[in-house]
Design a protein around this motif. Structure first.
Motif, PDB file in Angstrom:
ATOM      1  N   ASN A  62       0.852  -1.189   0.000  1.00 31.47           N
ATOM      2  CA  ASN A  62       0.000   0.000   0.000  1.00 31.47           C
ATOM      3  C   ASN A  62       0.891   1.243   0.000  1.00 31.47           C
ATOM      4  OD1 ASN A  62      -2.259   1.680   0.307  1.00 31.47           O
ATOM      5  ND2 ASN A  62      -2.209   1.523   2.541  1.00 31.47           N
ATOM      6  N   VAL A  63       1.031   1.884  -1.163  1.00 33.69           N
ATOM      7  CA  VAL A  63       1.947   3.019  -1.327  1.00 33.69           C
ATOM      8  C   VAL A  63       1.163   4.333  -1.351  1.00 33.69           C
ATOM      9  CG1 VAL A  63       3.690   4.090  -2.807  1.00 33.69           C
ATOM     10  CG2 VAL A  63       3.589   1.593  -2.593  1.00 33.69           C
ATOM     11  N   TYR A  64       1.639   5.296  -0.578  1.00 37.14           N
ATOM     12  CA  TYR A  64       1.006   6.617  -0.517  1.00 37.14           C
ATOM     13  C   TYR A  64       1.810   7.613  -1.346  1.00 37.14           C
ATOM     14  CZ  TYR A  64      -1.771   4.779   3.327  1.00 37.14           C
ATOM     15  OH  TYR A  64      -2.643   4.030   4.088  1.00 37.14           O
ATOM     16  N   ALA A  65       1.102   8.411  -2.149  1.00 34.92           N
ATOM     17  CA  ALA A  65       1.761   9.367  -3.036  1.00 34.92           C
ATOM     18  C   ALA A  65       1.148  10.750  -2.904  1.00 34.92           C
ATOM     19  CB  ALA A  65       1.672   8.891  -4.491  1.00 34.92           C
ATOM     20  N   ALA A  66       1.972  11.753  -3.157  1.00 33.61           N
ATOM     21  CA  ALA A  66       1.544  13.151  -3.155  1.00 33.61           C
ATOM     22  C   ALA A  66       1.500  13.655  -4.588  1.00 33.61           C
ATOM     23  CB  ALA A  66       2.505  13.995  -2.328  1.00 33.61           C
ATOM     24  N   ILE A  67       0.409  14.354  -4.943  1.00 37.03           N
ATOM     25  CA  ILE A  67       0.245  14.880  -6.299  1.00 37.03           C
ATOM     26  C   ILE A  67      -0.204  16.335  -6.236  1.00 37.03           C
ATOM     27  CG2 ILE A  67      -0.931  14.629  -8.516  1.00 37.03           C
ATOM     28  CD1 ILE A  67      -1.464  11.721  -7.817  1.00 37.03           C
ATOM     29  N   PRO A  68       0.649  17.292  -6.585  1.00 34.40           N
ATOM     30  CA  PRO A  68       0.204  18.686  -6.685  1.00 34.40           C
ATOM     31  C   PRO A  68      -0.814  18.830  -7.820  1.00 34.40           C
ATOM     32  CG  PRO A  68       2.595  18.561  -6.527  1.00 34.40           C
ATOM     33  CD  PRO A  68       2.103  17.162  -6.791  1.00 34.40           C
ATOM     34  N   VAL A  69      -1.835  19.635  -7.602  1.00 36.35           N
ATOM     35  CA  VAL A  69      -2.886  19.849  -8.593  1.00 36.35           C
ATOM     36  C   VAL A  69      -2.449  20.924  -9.579  1.00 36.35           C
ATOM     37  CG1 VAL A  69      -5.282  20.581  -8.929  1.00 36.35           C
ATOM     38  CG2 VAL A  69      -4.671  19.120  -6.978  1.00 36.35           C
ATOM     39  N   SER A  70      -2.521  20.618 -10.864  1.00 38.62           N
ATOM     40  CA  SER A  70      -1.999  21.516 -11.906  1.00 38.62           C
ATOM     41  C   SER A  70      -2.621  22.905 -11.849  1.00 38.62           C
ATOM     42  CB  SER A  70      -2.241  20.903 -13.288  1.00 38.62           C
ATOM     43  OG  SER A  70      -1.605  19.653 -13.415  1.00 38.62           O
ATOM     44  N   ALA A  71      -3.934  22.971 -11.594  1.00 37.26           N
ATOM     45  CA  ALA A  71      -4.644  24.252 -11.616  1.00 37.26           C
ATOM     46  C   ALA A  71      -4.545  25.018 -10.303  1.00 37.26           C
ATOM     47  CB  ALA A  71      -6.110  24.011 -11.961  1.00 37.26           C
ATOM     48  N   SER A  72      -3.774  24.530  -9.366  1.00 36.00           N
ATOM     49  CA  SER A  72      -3.676  25.168  -8.049  1.00 36.00           C
ATOM     50  C   SER A  72      -3.146  26.592  -8.154  1.00 36.00           C
ATOM     51  CB  SER A  72      -2.755  24.352  -7.138  1.00 36.00           C
ATOM     52  OG  SER A  72      -2.410  25.083  -5.987  1.00 36.00           O
ATOM     53  N   LYS A  73      -3.751  27.498  -7.366  1.00 34.72           N
ATOM     54  CA  LYS A  73      -3.246  28.863  -7.263  1.00 34.72           C
ATOM     55  C   LYS A  73      -2.039  28.928  -6.337  1.00 34.72           C
ATOM     56  CE  LYS A  73      -7.807  30.960  -7.949  1.00 34.72           C
ATOM     57  NZ  LYS A  73      -8.872  31.808  -7.327  1.00 34.72           N
ATOM     58  N   HIS A  74      -1.801  27.826  -5.614  1.00 34.52           N
ATOM     59  CA  HIS A  74      -0.710  27.784  -4.644  1.00 34.52           C
ATOM     60  C   HIS A  74       0.211  26.603  -4.949  1.00 34.52           C
ATOM     61  CE1 HIS A  74      -3.092  30.714  -2.559  1.00 34.52           C
ATOM     62  NE2 HIS A  74      -4.069  29.861  -2.380  1.00 34.52           N
ATOM     63  N   LEU A  75       0.560  26.476  -6.230  1.00 37.79           N
ATOM     64  CA  LEU A  75       1.364  25.339  -6.654  1.00 37.79           C
ATOM     65  C   LEU A  75       2.726  25.328  -5.960  1.00 37.79           C
ATOM     66  CD1 LEU A  75       1.340  22.853  -8.446  1.00 37.79           C
ATOM     67  CD2 LEU A  75       2.192  24.260 -10.329  1.00 37.79           C
ATOM     68  N   ASP A  76       3.318  26.496  -5.786  1.00 39.67           N
ATOM     69  CA  ASP A  76       4.621  26.559  -5.103  1.00 39.67           C
ATOM     70  C   ASP A  76       4.497  26.041  -3.678  1.00 39.67           C
ATOM     71  OD1 ASP A  76       5.770  27.599  -7.342  1.00 39.67           O
ATOM     72  OD2 ASP A  76       5.829  29.666  -6.625  1.00 39.67           O
ATOM     73  N   LEU A  77       3.405  26.409  -2.987  1.00 37.23           N
ATOM     74  CA  LEU A  77       3.204  25.968  -1.618  1.00 37.23           C
ATOM     75  C   LEU A  77       2.946  24.464  -1.569  1.00 37.23           C
ATOM     76  CD1 LEU A  77       3.139  27.070   1.236  1.00 37.23           C
ATOM     77  CD2 LEU A  77       0.683  27.511   0.960  1.00 37.23           C
ATOM     78  N   ALA A  78       2.171  23.952  -2.543  1.00 37.81           N
ATOM     79  CA  ALA A  78       1.926  22.508  -2.618  1.00 37.81           C
ATOM     80  C   ALA A  78       3.236  21.760  -2.827  1.00 37.81           C
ATOM     81  CB  ALA A  78       0.950  22.202  -3.756  1.00 37.81           C
ATOM     82  N   GLU A  79       4.084  22.280  -3.695  1.00 38.53           N
ATOM     83  CA  GLU A  79       5.376  21.638  -3.939  1.00 38.53           C
ATOM     84  C   GLU A  79       6.267  21.722  -2.708  1.00 38.53           C
ATOM     85  OE1 GLU A  79       6.581  23.698  -7.439  1.00 38.53           O
ATOM     86  OE2 GLU A  79       5.498  22.339  -8.791  1.00 38.53           O
ATOM     87  N   ASN A  80       6.156  22.820  -1.939  1.00 46.59           N
ATOM     88  CA  ASN A  80       6.904  22.920  -0.686  1.00 46.59           C
ATOM     89  C   ASN A  80       6.486  21.823   0.288  1.00 46.59           C
ATOM     90  OD1 ASN A  80       8.360  25.169  -1.482  1.00 46.59           O
ATOM     91  ND2 ASN A  80       6.990  26.633  -0.509  1.00 46.59           N
ATOM     92  N   PHE A  81       5.180  21.545   0.342  1.00 51.46           N
ATOM     93  CA  PHE A  81       4.698  20.503   1.249  1.00 51.46           C
ATOM     94  C   PHE A  81       5.225  19.134   0.813  1.00 51.46           C
ATOM     95  CE2 PHE A  81       1.895  17.601   3.408  1.00 51.46           C
ATOM     96  CZ  PHE A  81       1.612  18.234   4.608  1.00 51.46           C
ATOM     97  N   VAL A  82       5.238  18.892  -0.500  1.00 48.46           N
ATOM     98  CA  VAL A  82       5.759  17.623  -1.005  1.00 48.46           C
ATOM     99  C   VAL A  82       7.240  17.483  -0.658  1.00 48.46           C
ATOM    100  CG1 VAL A  82       6.208  16.239  -3.069  1.00 48.46           C
ATOM    101  CG2 VAL A  82       4.067  17.509  -2.871  1.00 48.46           C
ATOM    102  N   GLU A  83       7.991  18.540  -0.875  1.00 48.27           N
ATOM    103  CA  GLU A  83       9.416  18.473  -0.554  1.00 48.27           C
ATOM    104  C   GLU A  83       9.627  18.267   0.942  1.00 48.27           C
ATOM    105  OE1 GLU A  83      11.871  18.148  -2.673  1.00 48.27           O
ATOM    106  OE2 GLU A  83      10.303  18.166  -4.206  1.00 48.27           O
ATOM    107  N   PHE A  84       8.757  18.842   1.760  1.00 51.75           N
ATOM    108  CA  PHE A  84       8.838  18.613   3.199  1.00 51.75           C
ATOM    109  C   PHE A  84       8.577  17.143   3.528  1.00 51.75           C
ATOM    110  CE2 PHE A  84       6.342  18.291   7.184  1.00 51.75           C
ATOM    111  CZ  PHE A  84       7.380  18.504   8.072  1.00 51.75           C
ATOM    112  N   LEU A  85       7.564  16.542   2.882  1.00 54.11           N
ATOM    113  CA  LEU A  85       7.277  15.123   3.095  1.00 54.11           C
ATOM    114  C   LEU A  85       8.483  14.255   2.749  1.00 54.11           C
ATOM    115  CD1 LEU A  85       3.686  14.666   1.592  1.00 54.11           C
ATOM    116  CD2 LEU A  85       4.318  14.583   4.008  1.00 54.11           C
ATOM    117  N   LEU A  86       9.204  14.636   1.683  1.00 57.72           N
ATOM    118  CA  LEU A  86      10.320  13.831   1.203  1.00 57.72           C
ATOM    119  C   LEU A  86      11.651  14.183   1.874  1.00 57.72           C
ATOM    120  CD1 LEU A  86       9.585  13.788  -2.645  1.00 57.72           C
ATOM    121  CD2 LEU A  86       8.798  12.214  -0.886  1.00 57.72           C
TER     122      LEU A  86
END
Length: 296
Positions: free
Chosen positions: A225-249
């Protein structure tokens, strides 16, 4: 009687109220919105990750949960900035359709097949698809053998459907029940009916103290059971979403995952993806690259 002076002040009061509303909307619009599966939310792992991220980046995070199907729909509608889900086939479709930017693996554990301790279908120690086949066969003959499905289009439900397909079974009949609810409610229903069910390892650990059901099949590639993070393309806060992903990793995020649950359960509820990319089926571009301390 209201004086003329009071009337003169009304436009200013209305303007000030309007500006306060605009400020409140701007503040709310600056929040990172995450849609996630119930196992990450109900186990409170995300509470810990959210708190540390907010402290680190000074940004507020709003999290909603409802299963992978729900999260993917929120992403398609553009109502959230980031998805944390666990159904690779639908994740890849989501990205191929242009809704997500990339898939990054950050954690994993296993699904469990639970059942009554006396195991009336005799599935203990079998492989997952073989166990499903035996449950169906026993359910047709024995009125005491039942299976409870989430039936809610979640990641767990998707894995269950895949296992039935691998077993060559189209589940139906009095022995096959659907809760139409989340994992916690499904576990309670299955326990009350002394039925078999499929659950993720972490939610079982959180509910185990209140259940008589026990894990009967817990290992094997079919239950990964693998969990994955996917930033949403249309996000107004894509940079913040990517920051959260980088924090997870990051080392910090992966260490939080590696240790989560040990104090309460004596073992981790999730395993960090870092250092296990190949064995969990994630390529280098999808996975955390830094090895973290071993988990057990």
């Amino acid at each position: 009687m209201i004086s003329a002076g009071c009337y003169a002040k009304l436009p200013l009061v209305a303007f000030m109220f309007f500006m306060l509303m605009i400020s409140a909307c701007d503040a709310a619009d600056d929040r990172l919105r995450i849609a996630t599966t119930t196992s990450l939310y109900d186990t409170k792992l995300l509470d810990t990750l959210e708190s540390r991220f907010e402290e680190k980046y000074g940004k507020e995070v709003d999290i909603i949960s409802g299963g992978t199907g729900f999260a993917l729909e929120q992403g398609r509608r553009g109502d959230v900035d980031l998805l944390l889900v666990h159904d690779k086939e639908r994740e890849m479709e989501f990205i191929a359709e242009g809704y997500g930017t990339e898939r990054r693996c950050f954690a994993y554990n296993y699904f469990y097949i639970l059942g009554p301790a006396d195991d009336p279908a005799g599935v203990k120690g079998m492989n997952a698809s073989g166990a499903f086949r035996r449950i169906a066969d026993a359910g047709e003959r024995d009125p005491d053998v039942r299976f409870v499905s989430r039936g809610d289009n979640s990641g767990t439900h998707a894995r269950e459907r895949l296992l039935w397909k691998s077993a060559g079974i189209e589940p139906a009949g009095r022995w096959y029940l659907e809760s139409g609810q989340g994992m916690g409610a499904t576990l309670i229903m299955a326990d009350e009916k002394r039925a078999y069910t499929l659950t993720d390892m972490s939610t079982y650990m959180a509910f185990a103290g209140n259940l008589s059901l026990v894990p009967l099949v817990i290992e094997g590639e079919e239950l990964l059971n693998v969990y994955a993070a996917i930033p949403v393309s249309a996000s107004k806060h894509l940079d913040l979403a990517e920051n959260f992903v980088e924090f997870l990793l990051s080392r910090e995020g992966q260490d939080i995952i590696a240790g989560y649950g040990k104090d309460s359960y004596g073992r981790a509820m999730f395993y960090p993806a870092s250092g296990h990319c190949a064995e969990i089926g994630c390529n280098a571009s999808e996975c955390a690259g830094e090895m973290v301390s071993a988990v057990g």
